[in-house]
Structures are given as C-alpha cells and as structure tokens.
Design an enzyme around this catalytic site. Structure first.
Site, PDB file in Angstrom:
ATOM      1  N   ASN A   8       0.874  -1.164   0.000  1.00  0.00           N
ATOM      2  CA  ASN A   8       0.000   0.000   0.000  1.00  0.00           C
ATOM      3  C   ASN A   8       0.916   1.221   0.000  1.00  0.00           C
ATOM      4  O   ASN A   8       1.436   1.616   1.036  1.00  0.00           O
ATOM      5  CB  ASN A   8      -0.867  -0.075   1.267  1.00  0.00           C
ATOM      6  CG  ASN A   8      -1.798   1.101   1.410  1.00  0.00           C
ATOM      7  OD1 ASN A   8      -1.739   2.061   0.638  1.00  0.00           O
ATOM      8  ND2 ASN A   8      -2.656   1.027   2.410  1.00  0.00           N
ATOM      9  N   ARG A  96      -2.637  -2.058  -3.271  1.00  0.00           N
ATOM     10  CA  ARG A  96      -3.751  -1.132  -3.145  1.00  0.00           C
ATOM     11  C   ARG A  96      -3.540  -0.034  -4.187  1.00  0.00           C
ATOM     12  O   ARG A  96      -2.505   0.627  -4.199  1.00  0.00           O
ATOM     13  CB  ARG A  96      -3.757  -0.520  -1.757  1.00  0.00           C
ATOM     14  CG  ARG A  96      -4.881   0.462  -1.582  1.00  0.00           C
ATOM     15  CD  ARG A  96      -4.785   1.116  -0.234  1.00  0.00           C
ATOM     16  NE  ARG A  96      -5.914   1.993  -0.018  1.00  0.00           N
ATOM     17  CZ  ARG A  96      -6.035   2.749   1.055  1.00  0.00           C
ATOM     18  NH1 ARG A  96      -5.121   2.724   1.984  1.00  0.00           N
ATOM     19  NH2 ARG A  96      -7.086   3.529   1.187  1.00  0.00           N
ATOM     20  N   ARG A 244      -6.969  17.764   4.880  1.00  0.00           N
ATOM     21  CA  ARG A 244      -7.779  18.040   3.678  1.00  0.00           C
ATOM     22  C   ARG A 244      -9.081  18.732   4.071  1.00  0.00           C
ATOM     23  O   ARG A 244      -9.629  18.471   5.131  1.00  0.00           O
ATOM     24  CB  ARG A 244      -8.086  16.733   2.937  1.00  0.00           C
ATOM     25  CG  ARG A 244      -6.892  16.159   2.221  1.00  0.00           C
ATOM     26  CD  ARG A 244      -7.204  14.814   1.607  1.00  0.00           C
ATOM     27  NE  ARG A 244      -6.578  13.733   2.334  1.00  0.00           N
ATOM     28  CZ  ARG A 244      -6.879  12.449   2.197  1.00  0.00           C
ATOM     29  NH1 ARG A 244      -7.819  12.093   1.341  1.00  0.00           N
ATOM     30  NH2 ARG A 244      -6.256  11.527   2.886  1.00  0.00           N
TER      31      ARG A 244
END
Ligand code: AMP
Length: 402
Positions: A8, A96, A244
């Site tokens: 990942n 991923r 974010r």
C-alpha cells in the site's frame, strides 16, 4: 505453502503485509505487518514491523537519504522480510491502487495493458495514483514470477445509482471520467464482510459506516453494497480530514485563483496539506493532540469535524431511506470515545442511543440495549481484503490450469 505480499504505497510511505495462505477458503494468516514512513530525498525513513501477536520485529530509522524513493523502500522491506522468512516463496503481490476509474469494479491482474490503463487515471488522483503505480512497477521487477494484482479504493462504489455518480456540470465531463467515485472502498468492503460474518441480519439492512482516520469519509450501505459515499471525484470531498478540506463551495477555488492569484499547485497544497483539522486549529492534524490541547481553535476544529459528520449522517440516512446500523472505524472512529459521543448526541430522532460506559470502553457494541439502531466499532483491515483477493485469484488460476 503459498504466501502473499500486500503493498500500500502512499505519497511518502509504504505499508506492507506478509500473509500465509491456508488453502483456498480459509482467511489468509497475517504473519508480519509493517510500514516504511518518510520516504524521500533528504529524509530519514523509518521502518516498523510487528508479528501478528504484536511482537515488534523492527523499529528503526534509516540514515538520511537511504530511502529516497519507493523502489528503494520496497527493496528495504523485501530485505527485511527475507531475513525474517528466508524460505518463504512469494506466490502473489497485491497492490492497493486508489483509482480504478470507471473501468474496474473488482480486483484485476496487473498486466502491462492494465498498468497502461491505470496510468491514464493519474490525473484523477495525482497525489496517490503515481505512487501506487510506482510501487507496482518496482514489485513487478522484483517478483516477475509472482501474480500481481491491483485492488481499488473506488471499486466498491462502482455500482452507485447514476444520481450519486454524477455532478451537475455539462455531460461531456461525465464522459471524460469526472464522476463521484468514492474512496476507502477496501475499508468499507472489510466492514461489509465482517458485518456479514458477525451479524448477517444487520448486513442485510441499511448501514452507515464512518471511516474516521487521517483520511475520513462515510458510506451508506444497503444489503452490504455501497449506495452513496461522501467522497467524490477526488479524495478531498465530504468530511474535513487531518489536512484536507472536505466539502467546499467551488466558488472558493475561483476566489483563490482570481483574488489571491494562487497557482493550481499552491491551491492543491492548501487544500490537501494545510486545511482540515490542521488548518482550522492552526495546531495539528492529529485528533489526539487536538483533544488534549484545550485551545479555542482546537475545540472549533473538533466541532466542525463533528458537525460535518452529523450532516452527512443525515444525508446518508435519507439516501438509504432509513438506518439499522452505524459503524465507526479508522483511528479516530475506533479510539475516540469523545468524537463518537459527540456524533451520536441527540440522535435519538433517528433511533440512535449510545451507551456511555460501552463507548468509554471501546466495546464492539456501543449502543444501549434499547437503541433501535445498533452502533458498532469494527477495527478496519484493508490489508486482509487485498490478501483475500490474492487468495481468490490464485485459486481461480489453479482451477483454470487444472
Ligand atoms: P488513521 O489514519 O486511521 O491511522 O487514524 C489516525 C487518526 O486517529 C489521528 O488523528 C489520531 O490522532 C487518531 N487517533 C488514534 N488514536 C486515538 C485516540 N485514542 N483518541 C483520539 N484520536 C485517536
């Protein structure tokens, strides 16, 4: 004995999992899970890995510049795994990959054609996709014999009804791939499969899952399938996150462009890395730090986070036409009794009643016995979803070859 490596790759990190397969049906057995953080030129990267019983196998900093890129990080992770398991042969590597675009609604073998197609989705996820694919390219070189597959964060959401898949802008953008993809799909798949195992009657119903970590989103599930999600075209939409912004009026982007004279790169930096909990608190992106801080700004950042979760919860319940189960997962969802309490406060009108003691103890079921909605904590596990996909792909190939 077959083995699977899961990878990942984030912008500056690489998580890895080493699994043993016990046949084609049993769950893959996680032998080692770990990560290398702070990959990059001039950085001092850090490797950490644990055995499945929690025993720490390594927790060590590299010298400055020793892990400048993902190729090197993967080589370091593989060196470490070879020391630990010198005899183990790797049969599959599961990656991923954040974006499967409109094409992929399930895991796919990483052939050159698929890699080329996935590279076309880089503009849709510029901060994630290039790193995911860099990890995949490095693994393809290192393990040419192993089956390599991609598992997508978008795949679980690909069957959303059209109204949840589009924006109200000219249709040509939809055809270009500007759609509401939704992310954290591997986590939601894990929660859905776990619900199916532990409470099949709840799995059949209407569920809202809140994946609250450094990245955060929510998903509405009907009968275990995703119907709506708070994330959209990019991993910026929906809930505010560590750094974010979450939902934002697009007029703010125009303001930044036209009034502040900011460049696209500066706006990207502002919205992805300087906003959310960090931007609002002026202190930290980390919920633990904010909960302990006690400043007015930290409290306001927490209040905004909670307010947006509650708004989205209402919206998802409307999209589902009701709710029977609410699941919390992710670092904040699994560990913060305070956030769960604030999210559930006064939600009796949709049938949610939190049990204070169970919540404080982080128990699996945290609703009262009388609550119409079951409220659960389910620690998520994206790596096992990838390992299961690798197990199934190996089984299909063996069957085809027989
Ligand atoms: P994740 O990205 O899923 O690893 O989640 C990271 C987030 O979980 C960070 O904001 C952490 O501060 C938060 N977190 C982890 N443990 C706790 C805790 N005990 N209380 C509050 N937040 C926590």
């Amino acid at each position: 004995m077959s083995h699977v490596l899961t990878l990942n790759a984030g912008s500056s990190s690489l998580k890895f999992g080493f699994f043993r397969l016990n046949g084609t049906v049993e769950d893959p057995d996680p032998r080692i899970v770990g990560s290398i953080e702070r990959i990059g030129a001039g950085e001092r990267a850090h490797i950490k890995a644990k055995r499945q019983d929690g025993f720490v196998l390594i927790d060590q900093e590299f010298g400055r510049n020793h892990v400048p890129d993902h190729d090197t990080a993967l080589a370091r992770a593989v060196e470490f795994l070879k020391e630990q398991r010198p005899q183990a042969k790797l049969d599959a590597v599961g990656h991923r990959v954040v974006h499967g675009g409109p094409d992929y609604d399930e895991p796919v073998e990483l052939t050159q054609t698929v890699m080329d197609r996935l590279a076309q989705f880089e503009p849709l996820a510029p901060l994630h996709q290039p790193h995911n694919l860099a990890g995949a390219r490095a693994a393809l070189k290192l393990f040419p014999e192993a089956v390599q597959l991609a598992c997508f964060d978008t795949a679980f959401h690909r069957n959303h009804p059209w109204v949840n898949d589009t924006f109200a802008i000219p249709r040509k953008y939809y055809d270009q791939g500007v759609r509401r993809y939704g992310f954290h799909g591997l986590s939601y798949q894990y929660i859905s499969e776990t619900l199916h195992q532990i409470a099949p009657h709840l799995h059949m119903g209407r569920t809202v899952v809140a994946h609250l970590g450094n990245g955060a989103s929510m998903c509405g599930l009907m009968g275990g399938r995703s119907v709506a999600s708070t994330m959209g075209f990019s991993a910026l939409d929906g809930l505010p996150m560590g750094t974010r912004c979450g939902q934002l009026d697009p007029g703010v982007l125009l303001y930044m462009l036209m009034n502040e004279g900011m460049t696209p790169a500066e706006i990207e930096d502002e919205l992805y890395r300087k906003s959310g909990l960090l931007g609002l608190s002026g202190l930290s992106n980390d919920m633990r730090t904010l909960e302990a801080a006690g400043t007015e700004e930290a409290r306001q950042a927490i209040d905004y986070f909670v307010f947006r979760i509650r708004r989205e919860l209402g919206g998802l319940v409307a999209a589902l036409g009701g709710i029977s189960t609410m699941v919390f997962c992710g670092g904040i969802g699994e560990n913060s009794a305070l956030i769960r309490e604030k999210v559930c406060a006064g939600m009796g009108w949709i049938g949610m009643e939190l049990d204070e003691t169970r919540n404080m103890r982080n128990e699996r079921i945290i609703s009262t016995d009388f609550s119409r909605v079951r409220i659960l904590i389910i620690p998520t596990d994206e790596e096992i979803v990838i390992a299961r996909a690798a197990r199934d792909m190996l089984a299909r190939r063996a069957e085809a070859a027989a």
